[in-house]
Each structure stands twice: as structure tokens, then as C-alpha cells.
Design a protein around this motif. Structure first.
Motif, PDB file in Angstrom:
ATOM      1  N   ARG A 165       0.822  -1.204   0.000  1.00  0.00           N
ATOM      2  CA  ARG A 165       0.000   0.000   0.000  1.00  0.00           C
ATOM      3  C   ARG A 165       0.860   1.260   0.000  1.00  0.00           C
ATOM      4  O   ARG A 165       0.533   2.245  -0.664  1.00  0.00           O
ATOM      5  CB  ARG A 165      -0.942  -0.015   1.203  1.00  0.00           C
ATOM      6  N   VAL A 166       1.959   1.241   0.753  1.00  0.00           N
ATOM      7  CA  VAL A 166       2.845   2.402   0.782  1.00  0.00           C
ATOM      8  C   VAL A 166       3.440   2.638  -0.603  1.00  0.00           C
ATOM      9  O   VAL A 166       3.574   3.784  -1.048  1.00  0.00           O
ATOM     10  CB  VAL A 166       3.946   2.226   1.840  1.00  0.00           C
ATOM     11  N   ARG A 167       3.791   1.573  -1.318  1.00  0.00           N
ATOM     12  CA  ARG A 167       4.296   1.745  -2.684  1.00  0.00           C
ATOM     13  C   ARG A 167       3.243   2.425  -3.557  1.00  0.00           C
ATOM     14  O   ARG A 167       3.564   3.318  -4.354  1.00  0.00           O
ATOM     15  CB  ARG A 167       4.674   0.394  -3.296  1.00  0.00           C
ATOM     16  N   GLN A 168       1.989   2.030  -3.403  1.00  0.00           N
ATOM     17  CA  GLN A 168       0.921   2.643  -4.189  1.00  0.00           C
ATOM     18  C   GLN A 168       0.785   4.131  -3.865  1.00  0.00           C
ATOM     19  O   GLN A 168       0.550   4.957  -4.753  1.00  0.00           O
ATOM     20  CB  GLN A 168      -0.405   1.922  -3.919  1.00  0.00           C
ATOM     21  N   ARG A 169       0.949   4.463  -2.598  1.00  0.00           N
ATOM     22  CA  ARG A 169       0.823   5.867  -2.184  1.00  0.00           C
ATOM     23  C   ARG A 169       2.012   6.690  -2.682  1.00  0.00           C
ATOM     24  O   ARG A 169       1.844   7.838  -3.103  1.00  0.00           O
ATOM     25  CB  ARG A 169       0.674   5.944  -0.666  1.00  0.00           C
ATOM     26  N   ILE A 170       3.204   6.114  -2.616  1.00  0.00           N
ATOM     27  CA  ILE A 170       4.379   6.798  -3.172  1.00  0.00           C
ATOM     28  C   ILE A 170       4.179   7.025  -4.666  1.00  0.00           C
ATOM     29  O   ILE A 170       4.452   8.110  -5.195  1.00  0.00           O
ATOM     30  CB  ILE A 170       5.653   5.971  -2.907  1.00  0.00           C
ATOM     31  N   SER A 171       3.691   6.004  -5.354  1.00  0.00           N
ATOM     32  CA  SER A 171       3.477   6.105  -6.796  1.00  0.00           C
ATOM     33  C   SER A 171       2.462   7.195  -7.113  1.00  0.00           C
ATOM     34  O   SER A 171       2.639   7.973  -8.066  1.00  0.00           O
ATOM     35  CB  SER A 171       3.003   4.759  -7.349  1.00  0.00           C
ATOM     36  N   ALA A 172       1.387   7.278  -6.334  1.00  0.00           N
ATOM     37  CA  ALA A 172       0.373   8.305  -6.566  1.00  0.00           C
ATOM     38  C   ALA A 172       0.959   9.702  -6.388  1.00  0.00           C
ATOM     39  O   ALA A 172       0.631  10.628  -7.142  1.00  0.00           O
ATOM     40  CB  ALA A 172      -0.806   8.097  -5.619  1.00  0.00           C
ATOM     41  N   ALA A 173       1.846   9.866  -5.412  1.00  0.00           N
ATOM     42  CA  ALA A 173       2.500  11.165  -5.205  1.00  0.00           C
ATOM     43  C   ALA A 173       3.391  11.512  -6.396  1.00  0.00           C
ATOM     44  O   ALA A 173       3.457  12.677  -6.817  1.00  0.00           O
ATOM     45  CB  ALA A 173       3.308  11.144  -3.915  1.00  0.00           C
ATOM     46  N   PHE A 174       4.066  10.517  -6.959  1.00  0.00           N
ATOM     47  CA  PHE A 174       4.922  10.778  -8.132  1.00  0.00           C
ATOM     48  C   PHE A 174       4.088  11.103  -9.370  1.00  0.00           C
ATOM     49  O   PHE A 174       4.491  11.936 -10.190  1.00  0.00           O
ATOM     50  CB  PHE A 174       5.833   9.580  -8.398  1.00  0.00           C
ATOM     51  N   VAL A 175       2.946  10.464  -9.524  1.00  0.00           N
ATOM     52  CA  VAL A 175       2.064  10.799 -10.647  1.00  0.00           C
ATOM     53  C   VAL A 175       1.654  12.264 -10.551  1.00  0.00           C
ATOM     54  O   VAL A 175       1.624  12.996 -11.555  1.00  0.00           O
ATOM     55  CB  VAL A 175       0.829   9.875 -10.662  1.00  0.00           C
ATOM     56  N   ALA A 179       2.620  15.288 -13.217  1.00  0.00           N
ATOM     57  CA  ALA A 179       1.592  16.153 -13.798  1.00  0.00           C
ATOM     58  C   ALA A 179       1.891  17.630 -13.558  1.00  0.00           C
ATOM     59  O   ALA A 179       1.553  18.484 -14.383  1.00  0.00           O
ATOM     60  CB  ALA A 179       0.220  15.798 -13.215  1.00  0.00           C
ATOM     61  N   GLN A 180       2.553  17.932 -12.429  1.00  0.00           N
ATOM     62  CA  GLN A 180       2.879  19.314 -12.098  1.00  0.00           C
ATOM     63  C   GLN A 180       4.219  19.760 -12.684  1.00  0.00           C
ATOM     64  O   GLN A 180       4.618  20.915 -12.524  1.00  0.00           O
ATOM     65  CB  GLN A 180       2.907  19.477 -10.570  1.00  0.00           C
ATOM     66  N   GLY A 181       4.921  18.836 -13.346  1.00  0.00           N
ATOM     67  CA  GLY A 181       6.201  19.179 -13.958  1.00  0.00           C
ATOM     68  C   GLY A 181       7.374  19.137 -13.005  1.00  0.00           C
ATOM     69  O   GLY A 181       8.452  19.651 -13.319  1.00  0.00           O
ATOM     70  N   PHE A 182       7.207  18.508 -11.832  1.00  0.00           N
ATOM     71  CA  PHE A 182       8.282  18.449 -10.851  1.00  0.00           C
ATOM     72  C   PHE A 182       9.143  17.198 -10.995  1.00  0.00           C
ATOM     73  O   PHE A 182      10.217  17.105 -10.396  1.00  0.00           O
ATOM     74  CB  PHE A 182       7.710  18.494  -9.427  1.00  0.00           C
TER      75      PHE A 182
END
Length: 444
Positions: A165-175, A179-182
Motif C-alpha cells: 500500500r505504501v508503494r501505491q501511495r508513493i506512486s500516486a505522489a509521483f504521478v 503532472a505538475q512538472g516536478f
């Protein structure tokens, strides 16, 4: 051409002067004794100068390398000075856009679609397991091995579900960062395949609270008998085994109109060998949250005149089909992802994580007791199945509050489109008021 000897020998004069090297590189010697590298070039029809540093901090060799780098940028049609400023700005922005800063922004944007309890759990897991290692790092510089180190640390304490689950949350933050160009890519995207697998033989189960809530909503909106929908809600709330739901009899319930409603499942109906089924005092006690009582009050007008709470559509004295709840989940799109038995894994995983997060380590053995698990060091006949009943009641209510925060009252399930209901007619039942509903045929 310049040499280090010429550079060291250069002395200040009344006016600044230049010592030239190849390809427009030169050293500017100032009246105060400063020795500054400069490179002159043309861009857009204008003569321009680029600073490359000061001698001897920047050596002759390094100055030539910087000049060549600038010439390469110029050959691409870009102004080297502007490109340098943009790079500095980009580096400063990268330093400011740390993973923690981006992850918190993602959480703020996303939490509106979650229950408050789940949103708090997501942020707490990041604060506990991720931010200490990845939080200060620029999001654009985080690599897959760095993320994997974080996930391995979680796995090492035995929390395999949490790691996924933590991997999924990290991945969502990277998505969100992409999207924000960071950031340019998600280093956690493919790490799921290298995480430790869950124990083999486990029933498919969704163990993320938000996804579990979405699944219940989807399944309860599908065409089904109201009895099937209510059975699904009841098994999710109580986390008992499917056969215990199917065989539930009205006479097994106690104090449904009182302060301590209880489901007493006879030992004879529990999983286990003959000794377990004949065990004196071996009934499994299930304290009922008020949401569970609301399910029973909704179904009472349909089945309360018969012995079974969830009977077959054809015969009031036969239990509902063993496949009814599973088929409902399959029709809702969760085939192979969650089965009726999976609510036990969901309850165990989510509530054990809740206990860990809230410093309630003692609750772990109580959660096992609620699932009718006997510790390995105990024997069936020596285990106190009525232990910790007040705390079990509190945990049952906490679980029900988390699970049903976005679900409609059980009476709404009576009004939704239904399949053939057999002998049972659909009736509109008012929303129950806790402590006020009466089960007239239940006497104690």
C-alpha cells in the motif's frame, strides 16, 4: 594561448586588461588584483559576455571546459547565459520540491474523496514510513533503489500488505509530481513485482479501506435481492465466515433492543473438528455495532417470521446460496479481487494497522479473538472465548464507523433494483433509531 605560468605572473594595473586564450576565452585582470574568466560570443546579432568563474578557483583547464560547454549550447541556437540562469532556477526549484512537500500537496488534493479516517491513515503511513528517508530529497532525484530501501524496511517488520500500500501511495505522489512538472518519471512504478509475495493460499481480499468502501458501494448498487445486499453488508461489518452468515438464526441474537447487542454463534456451527463443535462454552461471541443492528432491523420485516436471517429465495427454512454474495461481488467487477471470506483479511489487516498507529498493541490478540482465532500456545478447551468483551465491542464499533462512513443506511438497500425475490416482498421500512427499534418475535 595561456598557460598557468602566465596566469600566475599576471599583475594588476591601473586599468583592467585582458589575457586572451583560444576561441574568445580570456582572463580579465582587475585593478584590485581579481582574475576573472570571461567568454565573449555573439547571439541574435549582439555581442555578449559570459562569466565562467575566477582564477585560481576555476583552473585554466576547467575554464576551457566551461567555454566548450557554452559553445555547445550556443550551437543549439540557445543563449548560454539564459540557459545557465534557467538551470540555476531549475536546481533551486528542485531543492524546494522535496518529496514530502509534493506528497503533502497530493494528499491535500486527494483527501476530499476519502473518509477522514482513511485520509489520516494515509498521511500517517507516509509520515511514519516514507518521509524520514525520502522526505527531504528533491522529488526529481529519487531513484528506484531509494524507494525500494524504504519498502524493504517495512517488509522486514513483517508488514507485507503495508509495504504494497505504501508503494501505491508513493506512486500516486509521483504521478502528481509528474503532472505538475516536478518529476519526469515514477521510480516506484515497477517495484510491485519485486516486493515479497503475500502468503500463498490466501483468499483474494482488498485490504485498503478506501477501495473496500468503493467495492461495497459498487456491489450494493448492483441488481440483487435485498437479502443478498444486506448479507454482504453484515459479513463486512462482522468479519465472520460466510457459512456463519448463511446459517445465522434469529434466535442466536441477544439484546438487539438494548445497550449490548450480541450474536452468539453456537460452537456446533463454528469451523473446526468435532471437539470444537462439542466444546462447552465454545460459542463464538460477536458484539454488534449499531450499524450491524441497523442491518438486522432492516431485514427483520422480510425474514423475521422464519428461523433464518438470510434464507434462500425459494425456501424460508433453507439458508441462502453459498455463492450468492460471491456472485454479487463478481457482477460488481471484483472477480478474483475479493471474495466473501476476504472480509476477514480486510478486518485483520486494517484493524491491526489501526492498533499499531494508535499505540494499541494489546488489541492485536483481541482482534484475533474477534476472528475466532486461538493463539498457538493455547488449546481450544482452555481458551476463554468470552474474554475482553467490552474492548471487542469498542473495536467492532470503530471498524463499523470506518467501513460505513460513505455507505447509505441499510434500508436504502431495500429500495434498489432487485432480482427475483422469491417468497419475500419488498417493503419500505423507516430508518431505525438506535435503541428504539423492536424485534417483537425475539424474546429473552
Amino acid at each position: 594561448m595561456l598557460s598557468d605560468a602566465k596566469l600566475r605572473a599576471a599583475k594588476p594595473r591601473a586599468n583592467a586588461y585582458k589575457l586572451t586564450d583560444s576561441n574568445r576565452l580570456y582572463l580579465l585582470v582587475t585593478p584590485s588584483g581579481g582574475k576573472l574568466w570571461r567568454w565573449s560570443y555573439q547571439y541574435g546579432g549582439k555581442q555578449k559576455t559570459m562569466a565562467l568563474g575566477a582564477y585560481p578557483v576555476v583552473s585554466l583547464l576547467e575554464a576551457r571546459e566551461r567555454r566548450d560547454d557554452a559553445r555547445a549550447i550556443l550551437s543549439q541556437g540557445k543563449d548560454p547565459v539564459i540557459a545557465k540562469k534557467l538551470l540555476i532556477h531549475e536546481n533551486l526549484a528542485a531543492a524546494q520540491n522535496t518529496f514530502e512537500r509534493i506528497a503533502r500537496k497530493w494528499h491535500d488534493v486527494t483527501k476530499a474523496q476519502w473518509a477522514r479516517v482513511h485520509a489520516d491513515d494515509v498521511l500517517r503511513s507516509l509520515e511514519r514510513d516514507v518521509f524520514p528517508a525520502l522526505g527531504p530529497l528533491p522529488v526529481s532525484e529519487i531513484s528506484a533503489p531509494l524507494v525500494l530501501d524504504v519498502l524493504r524496511t517495512i517488509e522486514d517488520r513483517g508488514a507485507l500488505e503495508t509495504a504494497k500500500r505504501v508503494r501505491q501511495r508513493i506512486s500516486a505522489a509521483f504521478v502528481y509530481a509528474i503532472a505538475q512538472g516536478f518529476a519526469q518519471h515514477d521510480p516506484s512504478e515497477r517495484l510491485g513485482v519485486v516486493l515479497k509475495p503475500l502468503r500463498k493460499g490466501r483468499q483474494p481480499a482488498i485490504t485498503d479501506l478506501a477501495e473496500l468502501q468503493r467495492m461495497l458501494n459498487a456491489a450494493e448498487e448492483d441488481h440483487a435481492r435485498p437479502i443478498t445486499r444486506l448479507a454482504l453488508r453484515f459479513i463486512a461489518l462482522t468479519a465472520v465466515r460466510p457459512n456463519e452468515i448463511r446459517g445465522a438464526r434469529w434466535i442466536e441474537f441477544e439484546d438487539l433492543d438494548g445497550r449490548n447487542p450480541l450474536w452468539r454463534i453456537p460452537a456446533s456451527r463454528m469451523k473446526g473438528g468435532q471437539d470444537r463443535k462439542e466444546e462447552i462454552g465454545g460459542d463464538h461471541l460477536v458484539p454488534l455495532a449499531h450499524q450491524s443492528v441497523a442491518v438486522l432491523s432492516a431485514i427483520w420485516p422480510l425474514t423475521g417470521t422464519g428461523p433464518l436471517v438470510f434464507p434462500s429465495s425459494r425456501h424460508a427454512h433453507h439458508p441462502m446460496s453459498e455463492n450468492a454474495i460471491g456472485y454479487l461481488l463478481n457482477r460488481a467487477g471484483y472477480h478474483g479481487r475479493h471474495v466473501p471470506h476476504g472480509f476477514r483479511a480486510a478486518f485483520s489487516t486494517i484493524m491491526n494497522e489501526w492498533a499499531e498507529q494508535h499505540g494499541k498493541e494489546h488489541d492485536r490478540k483481541i482482534i484475533d479473538l474477534m476472528l475466532a482465532h486461538v493463539p498457538k500456545e493455547k488449546v481450544e478447551s482452555a481458551y476463554n472465548r468470552a474474554a475482553y468483551l467490552p474492548r471487542r465491542r469498542e473495536l467492532a464499533q470503530i471498524w463499523a464507523d470506518m467501513l460505513t462512513v460513505h455507505l447509505p443506511p441499510p434500508t436504502v438497500l431495500l429500495e434498489r433494483p432487485a432480482r427475483d425475490m422469491g417468497a419475500y416482498s419488498r417493503r419500505r421500512i423507516p430508518d431505525p433509531v438506535p435503541g428504539d427499534f423492536r424485534f417483537p418475535l425475539l424474546t429473552r
